[in-house]
Design a protein around this motif. Structure first.
Motif, PDB file in Angstrom:
ATOM      1  N   UNK A 432       0.828  -1.210   0.000  1.00  0.00           N
ATOM      2  CA  UNK A 432       0.000   0.000   0.000  1.00  0.00           C
ATOM      3  C   UNK A 432       0.856   1.250   0.000  1.00  0.00           C
ATOM      4  N   UNK A 433       1.879   1.284   0.840  1.00  0.00           N
ATOM      5  CA  UNK A 433       2.717   2.475   0.933  1.00  0.00           C
ATOM      6  C   UNK A 433       3.572   2.664  -0.315  1.00  0.00           C
ATOM      7  N   UNK A 434       4.093   1.556  -0.875  1.00  0.00           N
ATOM      8  CA  UNK A 434       4.916   1.655  -2.084  1.00  0.00           C
ATOM      9  C   UNK A 434       4.118   2.120  -3.289  1.00  0.00           C
ATOM     10  N   UNK A 435       2.959   1.524  -3.498  1.00  0.00           N
ATOM     11  CA  UNK A 435       2.133   1.921  -4.649  1.00  0.00           C
ATOM     12  C   UNK A 435       1.545   3.319  -4.444  1.00  0.00           C
ATOM     13  N   UNK A 436       1.278   3.701  -3.208  1.00  0.00           N
ATOM     14  CA  UNK A 436       0.811   5.066  -2.950  1.00  0.00           C
ATOM     15  C   UNK A 436       1.889   6.079  -3.325  1.00  0.00           C
ATOM     16  N   UNK A 437       3.135   5.762  -3.007  1.00  0.00           N
ATOM     17  CA  UNK A 437       4.227   6.670  -3.370  1.00  0.00           C
ATOM     18  C   UNK A 437       4.362   6.776  -4.886  1.00  0.00           C
TER      19      UNK A 437
END
Length: 761
Positions: A432-437
């Protein structure tokens, strides 16, 4: 060393090859020994040329003394006085030291004690007695670690410069000179220069490695040699006894280390060059857990010239030179454990920076992060190679703003996040955090289709996290995904509502350094809406926290945002004031991207005020900052103003030739000079490209005038860098800028200009 040597009448070995470079170091040693210094120890890593420069220094002094003697201490078995007595042809009897001091007496002489590593303590004792008993004696000592004599001055010899190489760089000149012996038809030209530069850079500027590389042209073409330099201990192994082995030199250093020093050497080999002492100590803690002991071991490796200490503007950084690093990697006892420890160390440093951004440590953190970027990149690669996808993503997500945005390399972020995500299957949290970035990156760089696809993946992973039992992680992931969605929102009102909601939910966490930049983005959207009062209120909360700890970055960021919004609605008075204040705060931060934004805004102010020449110069200065940062302009309207409109208008007004001249003028300015120019603190009418100088005014900045004076005195770039406490690259930039501004073509012309214009300094 490479090359045959015999003995001269003065007792010094005769070298049949020429000494390339080292002018500054040679001048320093000679100057020390011609004044009050009586003993100089030259230290450095294996192969940097300690003996070579020591012999050259002694040779340069032989006409001013009654005698010069050379003694190779390496084979003396610790009997230093006896080895000296033998060289002096003195009957040493039972007391060699007394015999030597009696023979030298009060005569004015130079004694070169070469390669004392096997007899450091004995050499120290000998030097102390000689300095006391023989007032006319001068000593030059070489070794990988210094002697402990109180009368000794240390000259640490580093490698030749290996960054930003050109055909005239010492490393390239050395390669070319030695290559002629291996292949008489070889020449450094347009076709071979890129490969030679790659070879010299791979050696780290170590002369022995460069010489051995040149010798390989007997067997390999330069292109093939360049490709094989990643494993130079194997590639550069000499074919015969006429050449000294690089591996043998490194192995000799290894043998002199104790077990703890060897373990730490191997641990440090996983680091990219340019680490600070704190990171070195953290790596050493894996093998030497007690903090004081770990620090002592790292310092001992520096003392033994295993770790190279490199001075940079604003501080010191460390590295293992390439051959030493390669050797250490070969001897790693548990490579996965060491590499995992390295990734852990970097994650801790990144979280520390995030946690203490709004604190009295901000200036320290900024300096540290700028030097940490190579190791942040390496940490992502290392974690990915280990298959540790979550930690690879954690490095990027934690370091995105501090490493990549502040220092202007945000454009590489998408690649690094992709590398991290593709290393394996990330947990839902880090997915979630990687794709959000990645959503935010694509959303701010004009790629809405890619951003939407990333947002969908981020949302799916977020939903899995929300169904779990950790509310803190769920809150973080949900906020990150919603924050990323804002970058795709073109309606400023809707975006402001979303950001305001996030700000209220996150509370004080919204001000954490790398979290999501929520308050800054909310202020930007409110300014874009024309709601200045609400934007100023959000900004006031940022400023309150920033001023309390002496922050400059967040305040300058906020001011640039305000200037962008003001320019967009035609309020150029506010835009100019805010952009100028932002530049004052940005001075020395190393935030080239932010400087470029402010310069572009001031260029538009100049266009509006019918000053097209100044506008074109500011656009050129901004372009240089973007280029130095290796960054492309973003496409997030609240932050980035439409500079293309400014350029089109100014180019139309001036015409292409005049625009290009003015643009080139600005592009030649350094970051500091461009700030000075934008703030009206340097003369604008520089004598170059048909732009006349103001009568009686110097066209150079104060620093350029200092450099011109040193050029007139015959100083080399290295000498100037040492005197002015800056890097050689900075000196080269000042010289080039002075030549461009004055319309000159060479250093000789610059020296003449300085001498002929005493009233314009």
């Amino acid at each position: 060393m490479i090359g045959d040597a015999s003995t001269s009448a003065s007792g010094l070995p005769v070298r049949l090859d020429s000494l390339i470079g080292r002018r500054e170091e040679l001048s320093l040693i000679r100057r020390l020994l011609q004044t009050s210094t009586r003993a100089v120890t030259i230290t450095g890593a294996a192969g940097v040329g300690k003996s070579r420069i020591a012999i050259a220094a002694a040779e340069s002094l032989k006409r001013s003394v009654s005698g010069v003697w050379y003694v190779d201490v390496s084979g003396s078995g610790g009997e230093v006085a006896a080895a000296v007595a033998h060289e002096l042809k003195v009957d040493s009897g039972e007391d060699a030291l007394s015999a030597v001091t009696a023979a030298i007496g009060e005569s004015d002489c130079v004694l070169l004690l070469d390669d004392v590593d096997e007899a450091v303590a004995e050499t120290t004792a000998f030097v102390d007695v000689l300095l006391t008993s023989c007032p006319g004696a001068r000593l030059i000592v070489t070794g990988r670690e210094p002697i402990a004599s109180a009368g000794n001055v240390l000259v640490a010899l580093g490698p030749l410069g290996a960054h930003d190489l050109t055909a005239s760089s010492d490393a390239v000149r050395l390669f070319a000179d030695r290559a002629a012996s291996a292949d008489a038809r070889f020449a450094v030209d347009e076709g071979t220069l890129p490969h030679v530069i790659r070879i010299c850079a791979a050696t780290g500027g170590v002369p022995l490695a460069i010489e051995l590389a040149a010798a390989q042209l007997q067997f390999l073409d330069v292109r093939t040699l360049a490709k094989r330099m990643d494993r130079q201990l194997r590639t550069l192994e000499p074919s015969g006894s006429a050449y000294r082995s690089l591996r043998a030199a490194v192995e000799d250093s290894w043998e002199r280390c104790d077990p703890a020093e060897r373990r730490v050497w191997t641990d440090l080999s996983v680091l990219a060059p340019g680490w600070d002492l704190e990171l070195g100590e953290a790596m050493a803690a894996l093998s030497v857990p007690e903090p004081d002991s770990a620090t002592a071991v790292v310092k001992q490796l520096i003392r033994r010239s295993i770790v190279h200490r490199r001075r940079l503007e604003g501080g010191v950084r460390y590295e293992l030179l390439p051959a030493l690093r390669e050797f250490g990697e070969e001897r790693l006892q548990d490579p996965p454990e060491v590499r995992r420890h390295f990734v852990t160390c970097m994650i801790r440093r990144l979280h520390d920076a995030e946690d203490h951004w709004f604190s009295g440590r901000q200036a320290e953190i900024l300096r540290r992060l700028r030097g940490d970027i190579p190791n942040i990149r390496r940490a992502v690669k290392t974690a990915a190679a280990l298959g540790d996808t979550d930690r690879a993503v954690e490095v990027v997500v934690t370091g995105w703003r501090q490493a990549f945005q502040i220092h202007g390399s945000e454009d590489e972020l998408a690649t690094w996040v992709a590398m991290a995500l593709e290393a394996g299957t990330p947990s839902p949290r880090w997915a979630a955090l990687g794709h959000a970035l990645r959503t935010a990156i694509f959303g701010q760089s004009g790629k809405p289709g890619l951003a939407a696809a990333e947002l969908e993946q981020a949302g799916a992973a977020r939903d899995i996290v929300l169904s779990g039992d950790d509310p803190d992680i769920a809150r973080t992931c949900d906020a990150a995904v919603r924050s990323a969605a804002e970058t795709l929102e073109r309606d400023d009102g809707e975006a402001a509502i979303l950001l305001r909601s996030l700000l209220n939910e996150l509370g004080e966490d919204a001000y954490r350094f790398g979290l999501m930049n929520t308050p800054q983005r909310l202020a930007a959207r409110l300014y874009a809406l024309g709601d200045t009062e609400a934007a100023d209120a959000v900004g006031a909360a940022i400023v309150e926290r920033a001023v309390a700890v002496g922050d400059r970055f967040e305040r300058s960021f906020l001011l640039t945002t305000r200037a962008t919004a003001a320019a967009a609605v035609g309020d150029y008075t506010t835009a100019e004031a805010a952009a100028r204040e932002a530049l004052v705060l940005k001075r020395g931060l190393g935030n080239g991207l932010g400087v470029a934004q402010a310069l572009e805004l001031l260029a538009d102010v100049a266009r509006e005020r019918s000053d097209p020449v100044r506008s074109a110069r500011l656009l050129g200065a901004a372009a240089a900052r973007w280029r130095e940062a290796g960054a492309l302009r973003g496409n997030y309207p609240p932050y980035f103003y439409d500079r293309d409109r400014t350029e089109r208008a100014v180019r139309h007004r001036l015409g292409d030739p005049a625009f290009d001249r003015a643009f080139g003028y600005g592009a030649a300015l350094s970051e500091d000079e461009s700030i000075e120019f934008a703030l009206h603190r340097i003369v604008e009418a520089h004598g170059r490209a048909g732009v006349p100088s103001l009568p009686g005014a110097s066209p150079l900045t104060a620093r350029e005038t200092q450099v011109a004076a040193l050029v007139a005195d015959g100083a080399s770039n290295k000498e100037m860098a040492r005197r002015l406490f800056v890097s050689i690259r900075t000196i080269e930039t000042h010289v080039q800028n002075a030549l461009v501004k004055l319309g000159l073509r060479s250093r000789t012309e610059l020296a003449l200009w300085y001498r002929e214009h005493p009233t314009r300094r």
